[in-house]
Design an enzyme around this catalytic site. Structure first.
Site, PDB file in Angstrom:
ATOM      1  N   LYS A  98       0.885  -1.178   0.000  1.00  0.00           N
ATOM      2  CA  LYS A  98       0.000   0.000   0.000  1.00  0.00           C
ATOM      3  C   LYS A  98       0.911   1.212   0.000  1.00  0.00           C
ATOM      4  O   LYS A  98       1.547   1.522   1.011  1.00  0.00           O
ATOM      5  CB  LYS A  98      -0.922  -0.006   1.220  1.00  0.00           C
ATOM      6  CG  LYS A  98      -1.805   1.239   1.290  1.00  0.00           C
ATOM      7  CD  LYS A  98      -2.621   1.306   2.554  1.00  0.00           C
ATOM      8  CE  LYS A  98      -3.216   2.705   2.692  1.00  0.00           C
ATOM      9  NZ  LYS A  98      -3.945   2.871   3.958  1.00  0.00           N
ATOM     10  N   GLY A 159      -8.620   9.343   8.668  1.00  0.00           N
ATOM     11  CA  GLY A 159      -9.061   9.530  10.047  1.00  0.00           C
ATOM     12  C   GLY A 159     -10.069  10.646  10.255  1.00  0.00           C
ATOM     13  O   GLY A 159     -10.449  10.924  11.391  1.00  0.00           O
TER      14      GLY A 159
END
Lengths: 260, 65
Positions: A98, A159
């Site tokens: 990733k 987030g």
């Protein structure tokens, strides 16, 4: 229903789950199980000779028997990201990475120029790159040119729990890349955000904070799994397009004439 | 010889990365390494000689999103 294949790997679950910020390893393990995720994301951090945290975590992850997707979180340059990817490949014995190359510390916005460059370097070296990117079409095109066979646009900053900030852009990306697996990565807060992602025709969702920092992470993991499945089913069932005018659902023909 | 391990200054005997890691307590741990920003694969740690002032990074598996 099997999700689209990711570099030759067919996944049954359309939820990829992060392993960070959980209240305890026990809750992490229960949340992973409740989510049904077959892929969990992991990272690398400095460890001294006296510490054992990394070894404990590694034993825990291996015990899950799941596929791991290591990240390059925290990298700000191509060199950092490429070196981290190499360390991750050796550590986790996987070609999957990733890829994160961050430019802005406030929004954790990707440095898309560095991202494309790092993706090219890694793809040429045999890595199977999952780039964390924006919904920008031109960048996505460059990433595919660089060798990426999966794209992971953000829904919103990591987030932030804001959901899908640019539905138009994400729809355009889906339409432009019908054959590339697309994963919404980051920014989701509640299961309806994940359902909305799937209703756009996205292939999967990658979550972490929304589950880990919920009051009850295990129940939230299950809620997201259900929402993702529902959203995917809805997309497959071809939902209505919104319209401006009302349309009666009850037929008007045969209506009794009861007025004056 | 003075080197930097994960940013901290450490004294080690002159030698290879493998010897330094052993002296620093890493033993057979599951780690990955880089010297001066370049990845050093595990099999080559025994052939990489450290120099005074080298910056060694040692990382281990960690939770991630």
């Amino acid at each position: 229903m099997v999700a689209r294949d990711f570099y030759g790997v067919e996944l049954r679950s359309r939820l990829l789950l992060g392993t960070s910020r959980y209240p305890s390893p026990k809750i992490l393990a229960e949340a992973i199980q409740a989510s049904g995720a077959e892929v969990v994301t992991v990272s690398l951090r400095r460890e001294s000779g006296a510490e054992r945290g990394g070894q404990t975590f590694w034993s825990f992850i291996r015990g899950l028997g799941l596929r791991v997707l290591p990240n390059t979180a925290g990298c700000h340059t191509v060199k950092e990201a490429v070196t981290t990817a190499h360390m991750a490949r050796e550590m986790f014995d996987t070609r999957w990475i990733k890829l994160e190359v961050i430019r802005d510390d406030e929004t954790l916005q990707p440095d898309v120029f560095g991202l494309v460059e790092a993706a090219r370097v890694l793809a040429e070296d045999g890595f199977e790159v999952f780039p964390y990117t924006t919904e920008d079409l031109a960048v996505a095109d460059r990433l595919v040119e660089a060798g990426c066979r999966v794209l992971m646009p953000w829904g919103a900053p990591i987030g932030s729990a804001r959901g899908l900030n640019n539905v138009y852009g994400l729809k355009a990306l889906r339409a432009h890349f019908p054959d590339i697996p697309l994963v919404i990565d980051a920014g989701l807060g509640v299961p309806s955000h994940a359902a909305a992602s799937m209703e756009l025709g996205y292939d999967a969702v990658l979550l972490n904070t929304a589950v880990a920092e919920a009051g009850d992470p295990v129940t939230m993991a299950k809620a997201f799994a259900i929402a993702i499945e529902a959203g995917h089913m809805a997309f497959a069932a071809q939902p209505l397009e919104p319209r401006d005018m009302a349309q009666p659902s009850t037929p008007m023909i045969g209506r009794a004439a009861l007025g004056d | 010889m003075r080197i930097f391990v994960n940013g901290d200054q450490r004294e080690v005997e002159p030698g290879t990365l493998a010897v330094a890691l052993d002296a620093l307590g890493y033993g057979n741990r599951k780690i990955a390494t880089a010297v001066n920003g370049r990845f050093v694969p595990a099999p080559t740690r025994q052939s990489v000689t450290l120099n005074d002032g080298d910056k060694v990074e040692v990382v281990a598996p960690m939770q991630g999103g």
